[in-house]
Design a protein around this motif. Structure first.
Motif, PDB file in Angstrom:
ATOM      1  N   ARG A 139       0.904  -1.221   0.090  1.00 36.04           N
ATOM      2  CA  ARG A 139      -0.139  -0.104   0.042  1.00 36.04           C
ATOM      3  C   ARG A 139       0.831   1.222   0.038  1.00 36.04           C
ATOM      4  NH1 ARG A 139      -3.680  -1.294   4.965  1.00 36.04           N
ATOM      5  NH2 ARG A 139      -1.603  -1.783   6.067  1.00 36.04           N
ATOM      6  N   GLU A 142      -5.057   3.307   6.028  1.00 45.62           N
ATOM      7  CA  GLU A 142      -4.722   1.872   5.902  1.00 45.62           C
ATOM      8  C   GLU A 142      -4.829   0.708   6.983  1.00 45.62           C
ATOM      9  OE1 GLU A 142      -1.561   2.726   2.271  1.00 45.62           O
ATOM     10  OE2 GLU A 142      -0.800   2.445   4.250  1.00 45.62           O
ATOM     11  N   ARG A 157      -0.546  -2.901  11.008  1.00 47.42           N
ATOM     12  CA  ARG A 157      -0.173  -4.267  10.859  1.00 47.42           C
ATOM     13  C   ARG A 157       1.381  -4.714  11.264  1.00 47.42           C
ATOM     14  NH1 ARG A 157       1.307  -6.723   5.223  1.00 47.42           N
ATOM     15  NH2 ARG A 157       2.357  -5.212   4.090  1.00 47.42           N
ATOM     16  N   VAL A 166      -0.757  -6.749   1.249  1.00 49.83           N
ATOM     17  CA  VAL A 166      -2.002  -6.484   1.146  1.00 49.83           C
ATOM     18  C   VAL A 166      -2.449  -6.288  -0.187  1.00 49.83           C
ATOM     19  CG1 VAL A 166      -3.895  -4.924   1.999  1.00 49.83           C
ATOM     20  CG2 VAL A 166      -1.732  -5.193   3.320  1.00 49.83           C
ATOM     21  N   GLN A 203      -4.950  -6.760  -3.816  1.00 47.14           N
ATOM     22  CA  GLN A 203      -5.988  -6.521  -4.298  1.00 47.14           C
ATOM     23  C   GLN A 203      -6.705  -7.528  -5.125  1.00 47.14           C
ATOM     24  OE1 GLN A 203      -5.741  -2.648  -6.120  1.00 47.14           O
ATOM     25  NE2 GLN A 203      -6.210  -1.412  -4.238  1.00 47.14           N
ATOM     26  N   TYR A 213      -2.986  -8.868   7.824  1.00 50.56           N
ATOM     27  CA  TYR A 213      -3.409  -7.935   6.750  1.00 50.56           C
ATOM     28  C   TYR A 213      -4.922  -8.713   6.094  1.00 50.56           C
ATOM     29  CZ  TYR A 213      -1.196 -11.839   3.945  1.00 50.56           C
ATOM     30  OH  TYR A 213      -0.745 -12.908   3.502  1.00 50.56           O
ATOM     31  N   MET A 214      -4.900  -9.745   6.298  1.00 52.45           N
ATOM     32  CA  MET A 214      -6.145 -10.304   5.341  1.00 52.45           C
ATOM     33  C   MET A 214      -7.510  -9.618   5.657  1.00 52.45           C
ATOM     34  SD  MET A 214      -4.879 -12.852   3.715  1.00 52.45           S
ATOM     35  CE  MET A 214      -6.221 -13.656   3.506  1.00 52.45           C
ATOM     36  N   TYR A 221      -7.805  -6.436   5.873  1.00 48.40           N
ATOM     37  CA  TYR A 221      -8.072  -4.951   5.014  1.00 48.40           C
ATOM     38  C   TYR A 221      -8.074  -5.384   3.433  1.00 48.40           C
ATOM     39  CZ  TYR A 221      -5.490  -3.359   9.209  1.00 48.40           C
ATOM     40  OH  TYR A 221      -5.196  -2.970  10.409  1.00 48.40           O
ATOM     41  N   ILE A 222      -8.414  -6.588   3.206  1.00 48.38           N
ATOM     42  CA  ILE A 222      -8.548  -6.927   1.971  1.00 48.38           C
ATOM     43  C   ILE A 222     -10.244  -7.016   1.580  1.00 48.38           C
ATOM     44  CG2 ILE A 222      -8.256  -8.368   0.030  1.00 48.38           C
ATOM     45  CD1 ILE A 222      -5.733  -9.402   1.655  1.00 48.38           C
TER      46      ILE A 222
END
Length: 499
Positions: free
Chosen positions: A2, A47, A50, A108, A110, A190-191, A193-194
């Motif tokens: 990010r 964001e 993490r 992270v 997309q 981090y999962m 945030y997806i």
């Protein structure tokens, strides 16, 4: 990666460099400290925190504390002994290199954007099959329960798209995902945030009176979640896609009352014929039961925005790995028009081969393994003896694969398609390939990029269902394409010849 976490990493490196090489000039360090603090705040707000960025957080805060002390105590020094300064610089530089590695290994990511013109809505159903006892449960009398997520064409969407993994916090806390992928849970935060591209309970699109239905089946010990981009892409082109969590064969399935089931089917026994067929029969029955429920949804017996919006005369099925085998097996159901198996061996193949539109898309590795088995059929007795084997042993060891090859051969002769994709491995057929580049290094995924693999699989899946469920397009199925040179058509018994 990010944007602001990259800028924060660079800012931390800049702070260390200024402290090391601009010893007599406090102004650059002052400016860099303020900039770093602002980037940290923006990163956390926009964001989210993490653990992979722990060291940049510490470096930025440490310099901020020194800055504040200098403001309140004019005599506060920015300098320190040379040895200590060099030691801290080396440690800080090493920590930032480690941070960069962690950001690369645990990105992270997309999800690929849907390629269709329609927005995508999603709804999740809880189905209970009162006619089937749950054979994998320890509680007597339990009935078979399924969670089924549906993606569909939508309009007038509002709010934010649904998270890629809606129950990520629960999965992380209970370490369901980390146990599956052998990755410490702390590195998988981090999962959460997806994001997906789907809007929960959105209004069904009015672009068509009804839409074909496609049933999607995940791989063994995986989850319906890990095929989201495939489902979204089909939905954006005018399909209703229903993805089944095959209970007790997923890393975790969460029910509406917060009960969670995990893997109970035996991963060590699944290679044995009798046990595999037992589990396979359960999966096949899951799909036929789900089809029954969508008949009830379409008739209005189960409340949903999809009431009357499903074209039950046009039904497809596809899946990956064990889910691909389930898709082939259930395709014998007369309600199903066509199906696709993505890199899955077959089960329950001691019956007449399927005679309806079907496509197999293999990874390059699976294709090469099938070819090796095929080659065993042409060895002479002398060659087998030199290899330390016998004709009887080879026939016994390869009987199951030989029967599967007969199914594939029959499908190909009856208008079906057999393809493989160069540069792919087994896990290039789902979202697992995006989780970490490490999977490529341990050969769970191939040398092809995850985005490219997904784009190819989605393109051929769409072309196949467009041809057989909508009677349009399908030109990609006619033969090799300059746009997709990685895709190889198999025209005779696993020779790899191109038409």
């Amino acid at each position: 990666m990010r944007l602001f976490e990259i800028l924060l990493l660079l800012s931390s490196a800049n702070l260390l460099a200024i402290k090391m090489f601009c010893k007599n000039n406090r102004k650059p360090l002052f400016i860099a400290s303020v900039t770093g603090a602002l980037l940290l705040v923006i990163h956390l707000v926009v964001e989210g925190y993490r653990i992979q960025l722990l060291f940049p957080y510490c470096i930025t805060l440490a310099f901020l504390v020194v800055l504040i002390l200098a403001l309140f105590h004019k005599t506060a020094a920015w300098t320190m002994p040379r040895f200590l300064s060099a030691t801290l610089f080396t440690a800080g530089a090493a920590s930032l290199l480690l941070t960069g590695a962690l950001m690369y290994v645990f990105p992270v990511f997309q999800l690929p954007e849907p390629t269709g013109s329609l927005k995508v809505g999603t709804q999740t159903f809880h189905f209970v099959d009162e006619g089937r006892n749950e054979i994998f449960s320890e509680a007597p009398g339990d009935k078979r329960e399924l969670m089924v997520q549906v993606w569909y064409p939508a309009q007038n969407t509002k709010g934010k798209p649904k998270p890629f993994i809606p129950d990520a916090d629960k999965f992380l806390k209970e370490e369901y995902m980390s146990k599956t992928f052998k990755i410490p849970s702390i590195f998988m935060d981090y999962m959460k945030y997806i994001s997906s591209h789907s809007y929960e309970n959105a209004e069904v699109s009015g672009s068509s009176a009804s839409y074909p239905l496609i049933i999607l089946n995940h791989g063994y010990s995986s989850s319906k979640t890990y095929y989201t981009s495939q489902a979204e892409d089909l939905a954006s082109h005018g399909y209703v896609v229903a993805s089944i969590d095959h209970t007790y064969s997923t890393f975790a399935t969460v029910f509406p009352d917060s009960r969670t089931t995990t893997m109970k089917t035996d991963e060590d026994l699944i290679g044995e014929r009798q046990y595999r067929d037992k589990v396979g029969k359960v999966w096949t029955d899951d799909i036929t039961f789900t089809l029954d429920q969508f008949e009830r949804i379409n008739s209005g017996n189960i409340p949903s925005a999809l009431n009357g919006k499903i074209d039950l005369d046009r039904i497809g099925v596809f899946g990956h790995s064990f889910g691909g085998a389930a898709s082939y097996d259930v395709a014998y159901d007369p309600r199903i028009t066509a199906g696709i198996d993505l890199d899955g061996s077959l089960y329950l193949y001691d019956k007449e081969p399927l005679s309806k539109p079907f496509m197999f898309i293999f990874s390059e590795m699976a294709f090469s393994l099938y070819n090796k088995v095929k080659e065993n059929y042409v060895y002479t007795n002398e060659e087998l003896e030199a290899m330390g084997s016998t004709r009887e042993q080879v026939d016994k060891d390869t009987k199951g694969v030989k029967l599967q090859l007969e199914h594939l051969e029959h499908v190909a002769k009856n208008g079906g398609k057999i393809l493989y994709i160069e540069g792919t491995e087994h896990y290039n057929f789902g979202e697992m390939q995006f989780l970490s580049p490490l999977f490529q290094h341990v050969k769970l995924t191939g040398k092809i990029s995850p985005a490219r693999a997904t784009f190819i699989v989605n393109a051929y899946t769409l072309a196949f269902f467009d041809k057989y469920l909508k009677n349009k397009g399908g030109s990609l199925l006619d033969g090799p394409s300059d746009e997709y040179p990685e895709v190889k058509f198999v025209t005779s018994r696993f020779t790899g010849e191109q038409p």
